[in-house]
Design a protein around this motif. Structure first.
Motif, PDB file in Angstrom:
ATOM      1  N   TYR A  31      87.563 -12.918 -72.992  1.00 26.58           N
ATOM      2  CA  TYR A  31      86.140 -13.216 -73.166  1.00 26.58           C
ATOM      3  C   TYR A  31      85.763 -14.415 -72.306  1.00 26.58           C
ATOM      4  O   TYR A  31      86.607 -15.231 -71.927  1.00 26.58           O
ATOM      5  CB  TYR A  31      85.823 -13.518 -74.633  1.00 26.58           C
ATOM      6  N   ASP A  32      84.468 -14.528 -72.019  1.00 26.22           N
ATOM      7  CA  ASP A  32      83.961 -15.666 -71.263  1.00 26.22           C
ATOM      8  C   ASP A  32      83.599 -16.832 -72.173  1.00 26.22           C
ATOM      9  O   ASP A  32      83.722 -17.998 -71.786  1.00 26.22           O
ATOM     10  CB  ASP A  32      82.714 -15.261 -70.462  1.00 26.22           C
TER      11      ASP A  32
ATOM     12  N   LEU B 155      78.146 -11.085 -69.541  1.00 27.25           N
ATOM     13  CA  LEU B 155      78.811 -12.200 -70.199  1.00 27.25           C
ATOM     14  C   LEU B 155      79.556 -11.658 -71.415  1.00 27.25           C
ATOM     15  O   LEU B 155      78.950 -11.076 -72.317  1.00 27.25           O
ATOM     16  CB  LEU B 155      77.753 -13.231 -70.633  1.00 27.25           C
ATOM     17  N   ARG B 156      80.867 -11.835 -71.438  1.00 31.19           N
ATOM     18  CA  ARG B 156      81.671 -11.310 -72.548  1.00 31.19           C
ATOM     19  C   ARG B 156      81.716 -12.356 -73.660  1.00 31.19           C
ATOM     20  O   ARG B 156      82.341 -13.402 -73.513  1.00 31.19           O
ATOM     21  CB  ARG B 156      83.074 -10.972 -72.058  1.00 31.19           C
TER      22      ARG B 156
ATOM     23  N   GLN C 296      78.387 -20.794 -66.562  1.00 30.60           N
ATOM     24  CA  GLN C 296      79.006 -20.730 -65.242  1.00 30.60           C
ATOM     25  C   GLN C 296      78.656 -22.016 -64.497  1.00 30.60           C
ATOM     26  O   GLN C 296      77.708 -22.063 -63.725  1.00 30.60           O
ATOM     27  CB  GLN C 296      78.504 -19.510 -64.472  1.00 30.60           C
TER      28      GLN C 296
END
Length: 386
Positions: free
Chosen positions: A4-5, A37-38, A375
């Motif tokens: 996951y992010d 986006l995870r 990010q």
């Protein structure tokens, strides 16, 4: 192994809705950016009022509207579980929602003693507005003193503000900490039929029944509106003492004014409810965004709101008004004027409200701001990080 992010920490989440704005914020984030986006959301297995989610097995991952979700018991929900999930799924970012939540406090203290080794993003969710800080100030000032004294801010890569106003609030309380402004996202506008009534004015209040949402003030405003109207209240009774205060005001109303509490509005019916009212009266003490305001506009319902939110251009846009809490007579006059408009005028105003909501929902810059929050390289390149 799935990765996951972002690990999102939220005290309460879907399917419950009683915790209000933060639930909607994360649900909209997952819906709008889930393909880019995870997200893994970690939350308790019960709603704000303690109502359990018996269908959810603690520790099991469920896919829900663009994100994966893990529900934990009261005993499991804490820094130890967060650390384990960060490591198991190689998650680079931890997203804390609420500054004053015990889960946030414990996590930052833990990170000070045994660094988690990830980037921490903290969203105060409007908790630094003057109105919010004025509620239960003793505990909040004590924690702020601990936060500053132990320099816990050093463990936070960036704070999220939903608006420039909230960014200023964060700096006013914490000093020059890094802040990234990323406006809360909204879903797409699904139009609902607009209902116009002419015999009596129809005014609505939809929010949690708590001091911050300022229902008592709204009732005092309604008492000053000298035209026949119905004022309907929807929302969970979060603060019983405050509700009793409101009920006392409701017992002393002028002729022609009827007030009725209609329980908790199911989320899927909120726009349908708004569509049948002339005005959404919302003299809140402070909102970092105010999703319910956008929901009203999306349903074609004009909004009369305090100047303690990021929404400031309603009068110029012809979709309601923004007024200071020091002027209850101005609130009453504006409400009276709106409920007395002709049917064609109400329909024209409703169309402007929907168009306004559509412009907000269609803001692609807001999507990029939120993506950049997780990010940092992109944020720095675009000049978003402060």
């Amino acid at each position: 192994m799935k990765t996951y992010d972002v690990l999102v920490i939220l005290d309460h989440y879907l399917p419950g809705r009683l915790a209000g704005g933060p639930v909607t914020t994360i649900a909209n984030l997952a819906q709008r950016l889930g393909d880019r986006l995870r997200l893994l959301v970690v939350t308790r297995n019960y709603d704000l009022d303690g109502s359990p989610y018996p269908q959810n097995v603690p520790g099991k991952i469920y896919s829900l509207q663009g994100a994966d979700v893990i529900y934990l018991t009261r005993e499991q929900f804490g820094p130890l579980a967060f650390r384990a999930l960060l490591r198991e799924y190689s998650i680079p970012t931890l997203y804390l929602n609420s500054f004053f939540s015990p889960s946030t406090i414990k996590t930052l203290l833990w990170n000070q003693l045994a660094p988690l080794g990830v980037r921490i993003v903290l969203a105060p969710r409007g908790e630094f507005s003057p109105g919010a800080l004025a509620l239960k100030p003793g505990k909040k000032q004590t924690y702020l003193a601990i936060f500053k004294g132990l320099r816990l801010w050093k463990g936070v890569a960036t704070f999220q503000a939903s608006t420039i106003v909230e960014q200023r609030d964060i700096w006013r309380i914490l000093g020059p900490v890094p802040v990234h402004v990323a406006v809360d996202l909204t879903p797409a506008v699904k139009k609902v039929p607009r209902q116009v009534h002419q015999s009596r004015g129809r005014v609505v209040f939809v929010s949690r029944i708590s001091p911050k949402k300022n229902l008592a003030y709204a009732l005092e405003v309604i008492k000053q509106v000298r035209v026949p109207l119905d004022f309907h209240i929807y929302g969970p009774l979060e603060d019983q003492d405050y509700w009793e205060r409101c009920r006392q005001t409701m017992s002393d109303l002028p002729d022609g004014v009827r007030v009725e509490y209609r329980g908790v509005a199911e989320h899927q019916r909120v726009r349908e409810i708004f569509s049948s009212y002339d005005v959404f009266l919302f003299p809140t003490l402070g909102e970092n965004y105010g999703h319910v305001i956008w929901e009203a506009l999306a349903a074609g319902c004009p909004v009369v709101v305090s100047d303690q939110t990021s929404w400031q251009d309603f009068k110029a846009a012809g979709v309601g008004d923004v007024l200071p809490l020091s002027a209850p007579e101005a609130f009453a006059g504006t409400v009276a004027a709106l409920v007395q408009e002709s049917a064609p005028t109400k329909l024209e105003r409703a169309a402007r409200c929907v168009a306004y909501a559509e412009r907000v929902a269609g803001d692609t810059h807001a999507l990029e701001e939120n993506l950049a929050l997780f990010q940092p390289a992109k944020a720095l390149n675009s000049g978003q990080e402060a």
